[in-house]
Design a protein around this motif. Structure first.
Motif, PDB file in Angstrom:
ATOM      1  N   ASP A 128       0.851  -1.189   0.000  1.00 53.30           N
ATOM      2  CA  ASP A 128       0.000   0.000   0.000  1.00 53.30           C
ATOM      3  C   ASP A 128       0.888   1.241   0.000  1.00 53.30           C
ATOM      4  N   GLU A 135       0.236   4.491   0.257  1.00 53.55           N
ATOM      5  CA  GLU A 135       0.019   5.562   1.233  1.00 53.55           C
ATOM      6  C   GLU A 135       0.650   5.262   2.594  1.00 53.55           C
ATOM      7  N   THR A 136       0.495   4.020   3.064  1.00 55.68           N
ATOM      8  CA  THR A 136       0.967   3.696   4.420  1.00 55.68           C
ATOM      9  C   THR A 136       2.329   3.027   4.454  1.00 55.68           C
ATOM     10  N   ALA A 195       2.640  -0.193   4.073  1.00 58.33           N
ATOM     11  CA  ALA A 195       2.414  -1.527   4.654  1.00 58.33           C
ATOM     12  C   ALA A 195       3.099  -2.598   3.805  1.00 58.33           C
ATOM     13  N   VAL A 203      -4.768  -0.729   6.434  1.00 56.61           N
ATOM     14  CA  VAL A 203      -4.693   0.119   5.237  1.00 56.61           C
ATOM     15  C   VAL A 203      -6.103   0.441   4.733  1.00 56.61           C
ATOM     16  N   ASN A 240      -7.213   4.120   5.306  1.00 51.81           N
ATOM     17  CA  ASN A 240      -6.528   5.262   4.694  1.00 51.81           C
ATOM     18  C   ASN A 240      -7.522   6.058   3.845  1.00 51.81           C
ATOM     19  N   GLY A 294      -8.378   1.755   1.279  1.00 51.67           N
ATOM     20  CA  GLY A 294      -7.638   0.592   0.794  1.00 51.67           C
ATOM     21  C   GLY A 294      -8.118   0.033  -0.530  1.00 51.67           C
ATOM     22  N   SER A 345      -5.318  -0.828  -2.854  1.00 45.01           N
ATOM     23  CA  SER A 345      -4.377  -1.903  -2.497  1.00 45.01           C
ATOM     24  C   SER A 345      -5.058  -3.248  -2.225  1.00 45.01           C
TER      25      SER A 345
END
Length: 557
Positions: free
Chosen positions: A459, A461-462, A464, A491, A494, A498, A501
Motif C-alpha cells: 500500500d 500511502e501507508t 504496509a 490500510v 486510509n 484501501g 491496495s
C-alpha cells in the motif's frame, strides 16, 4: 484458528462468551487468566461491530461529571492510567482544547470547575493539569478558531487510541495465549435452556452452515447492542439495550484545521462534539441519536454528515467544508442501557452493569453498557460475577498489571529507540509498525526477512508490507480480506479505504496463504461490499457516481 467446535464438543466449558467485541475479548482474557476454560463466539471478525466505530478516545470521562457520576469518572481515569502502562504503543497522551462561547449551555466557569474536579480525581494518574487559556492566547495559538462570542478556553489532557481495532486484536491474541478459544464467523442460533438453567449455546458456522452446540456452566451475553436479539424468544426478559447512534466523518486536512483536538458545544443542539487530528487526517464526531432501525445496517445519514460539517464550518469559519470533502464515514450503536422516556440521550448512563438472570435462568449473565475506555474493568466485574455463578472462590484479577502482547518489554522507550535504529525500513514505515504492533513489529520484520517478496510494499500511502498480510492470517486470526485490511494491517482506514491496495493484498494471499484466483476475486468483491456502509468517496468515484456514496435515498451525498 478453528471455526468449528473441536472434538470433545460435549465437554462443558466454564464460560461461553457471546460477542468478540472489545468487551467479550476482555472478558475472555480476564477469565482465562484466572484459570477458567473459555470459548468466545462471534458471527463476524473480532472487533468488527461497535468496537470499530468509536471516537478512538481513551477518556477520563470529563463529560460524566455533568451527571455527578464520580464513580464512572474515577473508573475511567484509573483505566486510562493502566492503559498507558499496559499498552503504551496503542494509547497516547492527547491534549484537547475546550473553547467557551457566549450562549453556550455550559458556562466557562462551570467547565473550569469541572476540570478542577477532574484534575483532583486524576491526581498522580494524569498527564498534566488542565489550564485556562485567555482569549488573546487562543487567538494567537489557534488563530483559525472563530472569535465570534469567544470567552476563553481550557486545555486538558486526555488520551487517544488511534487504532482501536488493534486493541481488540491484542486482547484476542492474549486471550488465546491464555487458553481461550475464539471462534469467529460462528453465529449463535439459540441458547440451550434446560428448565431453570441456561446450559450453553447452539451455533452455526457462517461459512459452512455446520451446526454445533457448546455446553457451558455459565453463558455470558456480551453482544453489545445485540444483547436483546440473543435473548429474544429464548428467555423472558425486559428490553435491556437502548443504544444510541453515533456517526463520525473522516476528512483530509482542511483550511484552518487545528493541530489540537477541539472539543466544543454544537450550536444546533448543545451536544459536545470533537474535531480531532487522526493519522494525518481529521475526524469529526459524533452524533448521539435515538435509533430503532436495523442494527446490521447502521450508516451515517446525510443529515448527520451535514450537521457535523455545519458545526465544524461554524467554529472554523475558513474551513468551507462540503459533503464532497468527506472521504468516508463511520456509524455505530453505543451499547447503552434502555432508559424509557429519556429526553436527552446524553443523560443515559455510560456505565456498565452485569445482569444475572438467575434464579429464573441460572448460568446466564448479560452485560449491559460498557465503553472502550473501561473494557478491562468491565471484564473484571464479569469474571467476578461468573466465579460467583460457578460457585467458586474469588481469584485475583491479573489484568491491571499484565501488559498486552505488543507491550511485552521492560522498557518501551528503549525498545522504540533500538527498533528505529536497527530497522531496515524508512523512519515513517518503522514508526507505523511500532504504532500498530508494538514489540511485535519485530515479528513483521522477521517474516519479511524470511522471503524477499514479503518485504514488498502493498500500500503506497501507508508503506504496509506483504509480510503484514501473512502475519494477519497466520498469527492474528484474520479470515477474510476485510479482516486483514480493516482490522489488522489497517490500510483500509486510509484515504481511499484501501480500494487501491485490496487486489495487491489479495494477491499476497494467493502467493503465500493458499488462496486461489477465484477466492481472491470474491474476497475483493466482498471487501468492496463491506465498505459500502462507510460511504467511501473513492468507491462512488470508481463507480462514476461523483462524490459521496448513495445512501439508499437515491441521491448522492
Amino acid at each position: 484458528m478453528s471455526h468449528h467446535v473441536p472434538s470433545g464438543e460435549h465437554d462443558v466449558v466454564d464460560l461461553a462468551v457471546i460477542g468478540a467485541g472489545i468487551n467479550g475479548l476482555a472478558i475472555a482474557r480476564d477469565a482465562a487468566a484466572r484459570g477458567l476454560r473459555v470459548v468466545v463466539v462471534d458471527r463476524a471478525d473480532v472487533g468488527s461491530g461497535t468496537s470499530s466505530t468509536s471516537s478512538r478516545l481513551i477518556h477520563g470521562g470529563l463529560k460524566y461529571l455533568e451527571r455527578y457520576d464520580f464513580a464512572l469518572v474515577n473508573e475511567s481515569i484509573r483505566e486510562r492510567h493502566l492503559l498507558f502502562r499496559t499498552a503504551p504503543h496503542l494509547v497516547r497522551d492527547y491534549p484537547m482544547l475546550i473553547p467557551f462561547y457566549k450562549g453556550n449551555t455550559r458556562p466557562g466557569t462551570l467547565i473550569r470547575l469541572g476540570l478542577l474536579a477532574f484534575d483532583v480525581l486524576a491526581l498522580n494518574r494524569g498527564r498534566g493539569l488542565s489550564r485556562t487559556v485567555p482569549v488573546r492566547k487562543v487567538a494567537r495559538r489557534w488563530p483559525t478558531l472563530s472569535r465570534d462570542g469567544l470567552r476563553g478556553a481550557a486545555l486538558f489532557h486526555d488520551a487517544q487510541v488511534p487504532w482501536a481495532e488493534r486493541l481488540c486484536v491484542e486482547l484476542f491474541l492474549d486471550a488465546r495465549r491464555l487458553g481461550a478459544r475464539v471462534l469467529t464467523y460462528t453465529s449463535v442460533t439459540g441458547l440451550v435452556v434446560e428448565g431453570d438453567r441456561v446450559a450453553g449455546l447452539r451455533t452455526e458456522d457462517v461459512r459452512t452452515g455446520e451446526s454445533s452446540e457448546i455446553r457451558a456452566a455459565v453463558t455470558v451475553n456480551a453482544a453489545g447492542p445485540w444483547i436483546d436479539r440473543i435473548l429474544d424468544g429464548q428467555i423472558e426478559s425486559r428490553r435491556l439495550n437502548g443504544g444510541t447512534k453515533g456517526s463520525h466523518v473522516v476528512l483530509d486536512p482542511f483550511p484552518g484545521a487545528p493541530d489540537t483536538c477541539i472539543f466544543f458545544e454544537a450550536a444546533a443542539d448543545g451536544r459536545p462534539i470533537f474535531v480531532f487530528p487522526w493519522q494525518g487526517r481529521y475526524v469529526l464526531g459524533s452524533t448521539d441519536l435515538t435509533y430503532e432501525g436495523d442494527l446490521d445496517e447502521v450508516v451515517a445519514s446525510d443529515a448527520e454528515i451535514d450537521y457535523l460539517l455545519a458545526e465544524t464550518n461554524r467554529i472554523f469559519p475558513g474551513a468551507g467544508l462540503t459533503s464532497g470533502d468527506v472521504l468516508w464515514s463511520v456509524a455505530g450503536i453505543r451499547p447503552l442501557p434502555y432508559t424509557a422516556g429519556v429526553s436527552d440521550n446524553a443523560k443515559i448512563s455510560r456505565g456498565h452493569t452485569v445482569l444475572d438472570h438467575g434464579p429464573a435462568y441460572r448460568g446466564l449473565l448479560t452485560v449491559i453498557g460498557g465503553k472502550l475506555t473501561t473494557h478491562r474493568a468491565l471484564a473484571e466485574d464479569v469474571t467476578d460475577a461468573a466465579l460467583r455463578a460457578l460457585g467458586r472462590r474469588p481469584r485475583p484479577c491479573v489484568t491491571r498489571e499484565r501488559p498486552l502482547p505488543g507491550a511485552e518489554t521492560s522498557a518501551w522507550p528503549e525498545f522504540v529507540r533500538d527498533f528505529l535504529r536497527d530497522s531496515p525500513l524508512d523512519r515513517a514505515s518503522s514508526r507505523r509498525l511500532l504504532q500498530l504492533y508494538g514489540v511485535r513489529a519485530r515479528r513483521v520484520l522477521e517474516i519479511a526477512a524470511g522471503d524477499p517478496s514479503l518485504a514488498e510494499v502493498v500500500d503506497k500511502e501507508t508503506g504496509a508490507l506483504a509480510a503484514e498480510v501473512v502475519m494477519a492470517v497466520r498469527e492474528e486470526g484474520a479470515v477474510t480480506l476485510g479482516d486483514v485490511m480493516l482490522r489488522r494491517i489497517l490500510v483500509g482506514l486510509n484515504g481511499d479505504m484501501g480500494l487501491d491496495s485490496a487486489a495487491t493484498c489479495a494477491d499476497v494471499a494467493v502467493r503465500h496463504l493458499g488462496w486461489d484466483e477465484d477466492r481472491a476475486r470474491s474476497e475483493v468483491a466482498a471487501y468492496e461490499k463491506e465498505l459500502r456502509r462507510h460511504r467511501p468517496r473513492a468507491l462512488a468515484e470508481a463507480a462514476g457516481g461523483g462524490v459521496g456514496g448513495s445512501n439508499g435515498s437515491g441521491r448522492t451525498a
